[in-house]
Design an enzyme around this catalytic site. Structure first.
Site, short mmCIF file in Angstrom:
data_model
loop_
_atom_site.label_atom_id
_atom_site.label_comp_id
_atom_site.label_asym_id
_atom_site.label_seq_id
_atom_site.Cartn_x
_atom_site.Cartn_y
_atom_site.Cartn_z
N LYS A 116 0.82 -1.21 0.00
CA LYS A 116 0.00 0.00 0.00
C LYS A 116 0.85 1.26 0.00
O LYS A 116 0.53 2.23 -0.68
CB LYS A 116 -0.96 -0.01 1.19
CG LYS A 116 -2.13 -0.96 0.98
CD LYS A 116 -3.16 -0.87 2.08
CE LYS A 116 -4.31 -1.84 1.83
NZ LYS A 116 -5.23 -1.95 2.96
N LYS A 197 -5.21 -11.84 -11.01
CA LYS A 197 -6.52 -11.97 -10.38
C LYS A 197 -7.48 -10.88 -10.84
O LYS A 197 -7.05 -9.76 -11.11
CB LYS A 197 -6.37 -11.88 -8.85
CG LYS A 197 -6.31 -13.24 -8.19
CD LYS A 197 -6.08 -13.14 -6.71
CE LYS A 197 -7.31 -12.68 -5.94
NZ LYS A 197 -7.10 -12.74 -4.48
N LYS A 200 -10.80 -4.68 -9.29
CA LYS A 200 -11.49 -3.50 -9.77
C LYS A 200 -10.44 -2.53 -10.30
O LYS A 200 -9.63 -2.04 -9.55
CB LYS A 200 -12.22 -2.82 -8.61
CG LYS A 200 -13.71 -2.96 -8.69
CD LYS A 200 -14.35 -2.42 -7.43
CE LYS A 200 -14.28 -3.46 -6.35
NZ LYS A 200 -14.83 -3.10 -5.06
#
Ligand code: TRP
Length: 331
Positions: A116, A197, A200
Site C-alpha cells: 500500500k 486476479k 477493480k
C-alpha cells in the site's frame, strides 16, 4: 441431532464499492452458504477503511451499499450478524490491548503495508497497525474460523500469533483462529489478463464484471474476454489461462465439474462456449441484482442497527474477560 455448539466464523469486508464476480465467487457467496453450518458474524470494517485516503462524505453511502449487497446475496440477519465495525467500540479497545503485545518486527514484515505504501498511500500509524485491528476483530468475537482470501493469510498468521502471546501471558482467553478457504471458492482471474486476479481497475473496466452489471454488459465482457488461438476448450492454466478461467467461472456458476463442461464444449468452438459461460453468469447474478433492487436503504439501516446492538452485547461480555485477565477491574 447433535447439541454441539456451532463453530463461530467471522469475516470482514471494507466498504469499498460494488464487489466483482471474483469477490462474489471467491468469497461472498460462501459467506452466505456458511450460515447454515456455522454461527456467522460479518462485519463491514469502516475503521479499516480510514487507513487510506477517503472522503468522509462518501463513507456512509459506501457502508450502506456494502451491507445492501451482502444482504442481497443471501446474508440472513435472522441467522447471522451483519454490522459495521465502528458500531462496536470493543474492536478498537481490544486493538489497543493487543498492540501492547505486538512486536514491531512482526508488523515490519507485513507485505500489505509495503504494497500500500509503495502504491502511494501515506504511511500512517493506523495503516501500519491495520493487522492489529484485524486481529482484534477476529478475537473480539472468539472466532474459530475466518473465511479470507489468500492475500489475508499473513494477517491471519499475525492474529494467531498475537492470540497465543495473549494466552501465554494472561491465560487461555482466545481460541486460536484458522483461515478457512472453502473448497467451493473459485479463483477468478481478469478477463483481459487471465494470469492476474480479477480486480477493480478503473483503467481496465473490461477486466471485470460487477455483480450488479446488466446482462448485456456481462455478455459483452465475456464475449471479449482474452483467450488464445487454439480452438479447443480444455483446462490448462499454463497454456490456456483465459479458457481455464472461463471454465472455472462457469463451473462455479452452474455447480458442474470442469471435466463435465470440457466434455460438452471441447470441440464446439469458443463462440458458443463463451455464450454459455455468459448465460451461466447472468443466471447466477440475476437473483442478487433483483434482491439488491428490492431492498431499501432504510431496511438496511435497521439490520445494521439491530445486528450492531447484538454484537455490542456479545462484545461487552467478552471484553469483560479480557479486562479481567489483563488486570483491569471495573468499578
Ligand atoms: N483485511 C481484510 C481485507 O482487506 C478485511 C478485514 C478486516 C477482515 N478485519 C477482518 C477479514 C477480520 C477477516 C477477518 O479483506
Amino acid at each position: 441431532m447433535s447439541s454441539e455448539p456451532k463453530q463461530r466464523i467471522f469475516s470482514g469486508v471494507q466498504p469499498t464499492g460494488q464487489p466483482h464476480l471474483g469477490n462474489y465467487l471467491g468469497a461472498f457467496r460462501n459467506w452466505a452458504r456458511l450460515q447454515s453450518d456455522y454461527d456467522a458474524i460479518y462485519c463491514i470494517v469502516d475503521l479499516h477503511a480510514m487507513t487510506v485516503e477517503y472522503n468522509p462524505a462518501d463513507l456512509e453511502a459506501a457502508r450502506i451499499d456494502t451491507a445492501r449487497v451482502l444482504l442481497a446475496l443471501g446474508i440472513d440477519p435472522e441467522r447471522s450478524l451483519l454490522y459495521t465495525q465502528s458500531q462496536v467500540s470493543g474492536h478498537a479497545e481490544l486493538a489497543w490491548i493487543l498492540s501492547t503485545l505486538m512486536p514491531m518486527g512482526v508488523l515490519n514484515r507485513m507485505t500489505q503495508f509495503k504494497d500500500k505504501t509503495t502504491a502511494g498511500h501515506a504511511s500512517n500509524l493506523g495503516l501500519y497497525s491495520y493487522p492489529v485491528l484485524m486481529a482484534a476483530d477476529i478475537l473480539l468475537h472468539r472466532a474459530n474460523l475466518v473465511p479470507v482470501g489468500d492475500d489475508q493469510r499473513q494477517h491471519l498468521e499475525v492474529t494467531r500469533d498475537v492470540a497465543e502471546r495473549f494466552n501465554n501471558r494472561f491465560g487461555e482467553v482466545f481460541p486460536i483462529p484458522e483461515a478457512y478457504i472453502p473448497e467451493t471458492s473459485a479463483r477468478v482471474m481478469s478477463l483481459t489478463d487471465p494470469t492476474a486476479k480479477m480486480s477493480k481497475s478503473h483503467s481496465q473496466p473490461k477486466a471485470s464484471i460487477s455483480i450488479l452489471d446488466d446482462p448485456d454488459v456481462i455478455r459483452k465482457r465475456i464475449k471479449s474476454a482474452v483467450t488464445d488461438s487454439d480452438p479447443v476448450v480444455r483446462y490448462d492454466t499454463q497454456a490456456k489461462p483465459g479458457i481455464s478461467n472461463l471454465l472455472e467461472i462457469m463451473a462455479a456458476c452452474t455447480d458442474r465439474s470442469i471435466d463435465d463442461l470440457v466434455e460438452e464444449y471441447a470441440d464446439g468452438g469458443y463462440g458458443p462456449f463463451k455464450m454459455a459461460v455468459a448465460e451461466a453468469v447472468v443466471e447466477e447474478l440475476a437473483p442478487v441484482k433483483a434482491a439488491y433492487n428490492a431492498l431499501k436503504n432504510g431496511d438496511v439501516r435497521e439490520v445494521l442497527r439491530e445486528s450492531g446492538r447484538k454484537a455490542r452485547e456479545l462484545s461487552v461480555g467478552y471484553q469483560a474477560e479480557v479486562y479481567k485477565a489483563v488486570g483491569i477491574k471495573g468499578y
